[in-house]
Scaffold this motif. Structure first.
Motif, PDB file in Angstrom:
ATOM      1  N   LEU B 103       0.256   6.210  -5.090  1.00  6.92           N
ATOM      2  CA  LEU B 103      -0.429   5.089  -4.463  1.00  6.92           C
ATOM      3  C   LEU B 103       0.484   3.872  -4.509  1.00  6.92           C
ATOM      4  O   LEU B 103       1.083   3.590  -5.548  1.00  6.92           O
ATOM      5  N   VAL B 104       0.609   3.191  -3.381  1.00  2.59           N
ATOM      6  CA  VAL B 104       1.426   1.976  -3.345  1.00  2.59           C
ATOM      7  C   VAL B 104       0.517   0.779  -3.099  1.00  2.59           C
ATOM      8  O   VAL B 104      -0.244   0.763  -2.115  1.00  2.59           O
ATOM      9  N   GLY B 105       0.607  -0.191  -4.000  1.00  4.88           N
ATOM     10  CA  GLY B 105      -0.217  -1.393  -3.879  1.00  4.88           C
ATOM     11  C   GLY B 105      -1.263  -1.433  -4.981  1.00  4.88           C
ATOM     12  O   GLY B 105      -2.331  -0.847  -4.838  1.00  4.88           O
ATOM     13  N   ALA B 106      -0.961  -2.112  -6.082  1.00 10.40           N
ATOM     14  CA  ALA B 106      -1.864  -2.118  -7.242  1.00 10.40           C
ATOM     15  C   ALA B 106      -2.717  -3.375  -7.269  1.00 10.40           C
ATOM     16  O   ALA B 106      -2.946  -3.980  -8.315  1.00 10.40           O
ATOM     17  N   GLY B 107      -3.173  -3.788  -6.094  1.00 10.30           N
ATOM     18  CA  GLY B 107      -4.138  -4.885  -6.024  1.00 10.30           C
ATOM     19  C   GLY B 107      -5.543  -4.366  -6.324  1.00 10.30           C
ATOM     20  O   GLY B 107      -5.712  -3.267  -6.849  1.00 10.30           O
ATOM     21  N   HIS B 108      -6.546  -5.168  -5.963  1.00 16.54           N
ATOM     22  CA  HIS B 108      -7.928  -4.762  -6.262  1.00 16.54           C
ATOM     23  C   HIS B 108      -8.258  -3.405  -5.654  1.00 16.54           C
ATOM     24  O   HIS B 108      -8.764  -2.511  -6.325  1.00 16.54           O
ATOM     25  N   LEU B 109      -7.967  -3.252  -4.348  1.00 18.82           N
ATOM     26  CA  LEU B 109      -8.327  -2.002  -3.676  1.00 18.82           C
ATOM     27  C   LEU B 109      -7.500  -0.837  -4.229  1.00 18.82           C
ATOM     28  O   LEU B 109      -8.038   0.237  -4.521  1.00 18.82           O
TER      29      LEU B 109
END
Lengths: 269, 269
Positions: B103-109
């Protein structure tokens, strides 16, 4: 995967409200709206069907077909008025007044959805978030404070939401759905894998993220053999899937003519 | 809304791998698999097409049609072998070996998706999570530690993912997508609203949560007039939409016969 609640029984509903636009067209209308909004933000007043088609990633014939569902649009040789077309699509999608949205389930997914910028940008304002866990009730999510799900009915009266997003465990989904319906919410976007039972006057859309990955897996498998970098010795799933395909005839495109030896009928979905 | 990457050019791909099962059937196969897995967990060995159809929320004729894409199934008067049908659907969907997912992108979503139980239950194992923010790199998400996106190529060699989930801001989506493709990832589930450009050997599915709410809005509007509790004075969007509908003819069901005065052709999507 997304799935839609069965349409209400014929004769009961308001027939004139754009009822019979195909779902695929509706989803593309939403895409055109996103592109048009971006163009409008950049000060573009007129766009040709070719430009709009390229920006939306569809063929221009399909674009014109989709927009024909909205009635006469554009001027031959000139193009579409960006602002007018935005307004028209917003009208058909029921977005003209915006929507007030509540969210039930303040877990990881619910909290992420409550802050998801893509909702607000499309005119969906998050006005309330609910949970049943005493340790979560009263905590903040963005600018909202998590409310007690037991106060749902009173809160719906106060917040006047037009839609709800459901992000609760599968085991609680139907019960919370029933509570939302009882409180007067008529549109529900559910992230539960389960099919929900609702009266015909309530619209439910289901987003099953696990099924999205499964459908990606299907497409990934389908194109696996075409890849240049396929390993010299194919992994075991290739053999497994090839075996499946061998017994899975007839498999053909819907649009292709039926072969005379076809065992089944092929229907458009 | 979900959207699919265009299929690779004809003649390039591995044709035998269940290529031409309609997408709607693929999504229902995933639903049948969920129901069958639950039945199997309960110790059920044989299920009738009627039972399976009811549990999956589809008509039994449609169920039999869908399963006919898998080849001969079941025994007349007896039913389907639950375990065998599970294996067969898993084979067609390319799930037999499971999938390793990054998974790329460790923001809220992204953080919510990384912990989303619905992935693991379907055989998708989250093996790595990436971000570019130094303040996020090194933090934990469930049992994973967020890695530096600059180490993506090396990490892909180590983790051997078959798929990636993209949960980055729109402005970064194409760049990260390019990096994933360059690193050898061939299946991408994107939560960006933007259409991504990829080589034909890479499959992209797009989940645009904003469009899901817009499509719900369309359905919600469509049935609004049918509701018993419609206010005596309809809100202004009803008038707006009625005006739209008045200019939006012909709008009709795909399956309905064309009226002689129809202005356009109607195609199955």
């Amino acid at each position: 995967m997304t799935e839609q609640h069965e349409p209400p029984t014929p004769g009961v509903s308001g027939k004139a409200l754009g009822k019979d636009i195909p779902q695929a067209t509706v989803s593309r209308l939403a895409t055109y709206l996103r592109v048009l909004t971006a163009l409008s933000d950049e000060g573009v007043a007129i766009v040709s069907s070719e430009e709009l088609a390229v920006a939306a990633g569809v063929g221009s014939a399909k674009l014109r077909k989709d927009l024909s569902f909205l009635g006469p649009n554009g001027v031959r040789g000139v193009g579409y008025d960006v602002a007018k077309l935005c307004t028209r699509i917003e009208g058909v999608l029921g977005l003209s007044e915006g929507h007030r949205v509540i969210l039930v389930g303040a877990g990881h997914l619910g909290r992420a959805l409550a802050r998801y910028g893509g909702f607000a940008r499309r005119g969906f304002t998050m006005v309330g978030i609910f949970d049943h866990d005493p340790q979560v009730i009263g905590t903040s999510v963005g600018e909202l404070i998590v409310r007690d799900i037991r106060d749902l009915a009173a809160s719906v009266g106060e917040l006047e939401p037009t839609m709800a997003v459901l992000a609760v465990p599968d085991g609680a989904a139907q019960q919370v759905c029933d509570a939302l319906v009882a409180a007067g919410v008529h549109g529900i976007l559910s992230f539960s894998a389960l099919a929900l039972t609702t009266p015909p006057s309530v619209e439910v859309r289901r987003v099953d993220l696990g099924v999205e990955l499964q459908m990606l897996s299907f497409e990934w498998t389908r194109t696996a053999a075409a890849r240049e970098d396929l390993p010299a010795a194919p992994p075991s799933w290739v053999a497994a899937v090839s075996t499946m395909a061998a017994v899975a005839t007839p498999i053909r495109r819907v649009a292709e003519p039926m072969a005379p030896n076809s065992k089944g009928t092929v229907v458009a979905q």
